[in-house]
Design an enzyme around this catalytic site. Structure first.
Site, PDB file in Angstrom:
ATOM      1  CD  GLU A   1      -6.393 -13.020   2.240  1.00  0.00           C
ATOM      2  OE1 GLU A   1      -6.553 -13.052   1.011  1.00  0.00           O
ATOM      3  OE2 GLU A   1      -6.798 -12.103   2.958  1.00  0.00           O
TER       4      GLU A   1
ATOM      5  NE  ARG B   1     -11.373   5.513  -6.128  1.00  0.00           N
ATOM      6  CZ  ARG B   1     -10.524   5.382  -7.138  1.00  0.00           C
ATOM      7  NH1 ARG B   1     -10.823   5.888  -8.303  1.00  0.00           N
ATOM      8  NH2 ARG B   1      -9.382   4.731  -6.988  1.00  0.00           N
ATOM      9  CB  ILE B   2     -13.732   1.100  -0.723  1.00  0.00           C
ATOM     10  CG1 ILE B   2     -13.492   0.547  -2.136  1.00  0.00           C
ATOM     11  CG2 ILE B   2     -14.381   0.040   0.165  1.00  0.00           C
ATOM     12  CD1 ILE B   2     -12.524  -0.628  -2.214  1.00  0.00           C
TER      13      ILE B   2
ATOM     14  CG  HIS C   1      -9.848 -11.682   0.191  1.00  0.00           C
ATOM     15  ND1 HIS C   1      -8.517 -11.366   0.161  1.00  0.00           N
ATOM     16  CD2 HIS C   1     -10.482 -10.660  -0.458  1.00  0.00           C
ATOM     17  CE1 HIS C   1      -8.349 -10.218  -0.482  1.00  0.00           C
ATOM     18  NE2 HIS C   1      -9.527  -9.766  -0.862  1.00  0.00           N
TER      19      HIS C   1
ATOM     20  NE  ARG D   1      -4.488  -6.840  -0.827  1.00  0.00           N
ATOM     21  CZ  ARG D   1      -5.654  -6.804  -1.473  1.00  0.00           C
ATOM     22  NH1 ARG D   1      -6.801  -6.926  -0.821  1.00  0.00           N
ATOM     23  NH2 ARG D   1      -5.669  -6.668  -2.791  1.00  0.00           N
TER      24      ARG D   1
HETATM   25  C1  8YV Z   1     -10.333  -9.554  -4.730  1.00  0.00           C
HETATM   26  C2  8YV Z   1      -9.379  -7.420  -3.680  1.00  0.00           C
HETATM   27  O1  8YV Z   1     -10.427 -10.511  -3.737  1.00  0.00           O
HETATM   28  O2  8YV Z   1      -9.642  -5.884  -5.435  1.00  0.00           O
HETATM   29  C3  8YV Z   1      -8.969  -6.260  -4.507  1.00  0.00           C
HETATM   30  O3  8YV Z   1      -7.917  -5.678  -4.198  1.00  0.00           O
HETATM   31  O4  8YV Z   1      -8.826  -7.674  -2.671  1.00  0.00           O
HETATM   32  C4  8YV Z   1     -10.547  -8.234  -4.057  1.00  0.00           C
HETATM   33  O5  8YV Z   1     -11.503  -7.519  -4.695  1.00  0.00           O
HETATM   34  C5  8YV Z   1      -9.092  -9.827  -5.461  1.00  0.00           C
HETATM   35  O6  8YV Z   1      -8.861  -8.871  -6.435  1.00  0.00           O
HETATM   36  C6  8YV Z   1      -9.181 -11.209  -6.103  1.00  0.00           C
HETATM   37  O7  8YV Z   1      -8.013 -11.514  -6.763  1.00  0.00           O
END
Ligand code: 8YV
Length: 312
Positions: A260, A154-155, A278, A231
């Site tokens: 990170e 979806r992204i 991030h 990731r």
């Molecule tokens: C956020 C993400 O940085 O949704 C995810 O998997 O990597 C990001 O949207 C993360 O959820 C923050 O904790």
């Protein structure tokens, strides 16, 4: 009686406030003694609200024998061992969809900043080099370039739309071919070979660890760019660093890193990399929507209703 939950780490402020008002909460990240903390709450905690990369594995689940649900803030659940949760009949939920547009905006910004070298050109101006040395060197256009999307979900689809508006052509690789109008490549190397920009949008975790390795980067080649909004684990990071240092690829735009928030300082001196901390989904609106969904899943579970976004 409010249901008792453990919050693994401090998250978005509004979400924290609602969690703390609707549930009896305990914050794991601030416990001076983790084992004592888990022992103290083992008999009563029924839910986990997870934030960030702290691993949630079978050992933690066993320390909380009354655990029924793990509600994650974020779409990526690579920090949670889904098999361990399944074995113990623990529900796992995440926050998909509400962040698609925001993350896709970040992806487009990284493509643009990396090819056009916007941050570097701004630094050039701020350092007084425009007047002293003349115009900033020419950059690379997006129009007509091929964007290879590794992980068209979806992204990825939201990124494709934005990139096409900039005149880019889309290709993709997924484990399974999809019913989409974009050409499919059978593996990451084949996709990289056809791409000017390789965009990583796969989930993290063991299945995709170091999927983008020297073979993929060789296929991308010295004119190719890598962008990662997924990731850090998906890329062999030391190899990527070397390829950037030796100009074996043209550049990289990175929103995510292997460990990170620790980023190897060698990245900081690279002229051909754009680095974001991030921030893919990091807007007030999107973080609120993610938190609302995380909380709604907990609410529904504890009132006997099916959760909205169960991933396992
Ligand atoms: C956020 C993400 O940085 O949704 C995810 O998997 O990597 C990001 O949207 C993360 O959820 C923050 O904790």
């Amino acid at each position: 009686m409010k249901p008792e939950i453990i919050i693994t780490a401090k998250g978005h402020a509004g979400t924290m406030a609602t969690l703390q008002s609707e549930f009896a909460t305990h914050l794991l990240s601030e416990a001076p003694d983790r084992n004592a903390f888990l022992k103290q709450h083992a008999g009563t905690v029924r839910g986990l609200a997870t934030f960030g990369p702290m691993p949630v594995d079978g050992k933690l689940m066993d320390a909380l024998p009354k655990l029924e649900i793990i509600s994650n803030f974020g779409v990526g659940v690579d920090a949670i061992n889904l098999d361990d949760a399944k074995k113990r009949n623990i529900i796992v939920t995440n926050t998909p969809d509400v962040l698609n547009d925001c993350v896709a905006d970040t992806a487009l910004a990284l493509i643009m900043n990396t090819l056009r070298r916007m941050p570097q050109s701004e630094a050039y101006l701020r350092a007084g080099k425009w007047a002293a040395r003349g115009p900033y060197p020419l950059a690379t256009s997006l129009g007509g370039k091929v964007l290879g999307i590794l992980g068209l979900g979806r992204i990825g689809e939201a990124i494709a739309k934005r990139a096409m508006a900039c005149g880019m052509k889309i290709r993709y690789h997924n484990r399974n071919k999809k019913d989409v109008p974009y050409p499919y490549d059978p593996d990451p190397v084949a996709l990289a070979k056809e791409s000017d920009v390789l965009m990583i949008v796969t989930p993290g975790g063991a299945e995709t660890a170091k999927l983008v390795n020297s073979k993929v980067l060789d296929a991308l080649g010295p004119q190719g760019y890598l962008v990662n909004i997924a990731r850090g684990s998906v890329v062999d990071e030391p190899v990527l660093l070397r390829y950037l240092q030796e100009n074996k690829i043209a550049g990289a735009g990175l929103d995510v890193f292997a460990d990170e928030p620790r980023v190897p300082p060698e990245f900081f001196t690279l002229e051909n990399a754009v680095l974001f901390p991030h921030v893919g989904s990091a807007t007030v609106e999107t973080r609120k929507a993610m938190g609302d969904l995380q909380i709604e899943n907990l609410r529904r579970h504890f009132s006997g209703k099916p959760v909205l976004t169960r991933i396992a």
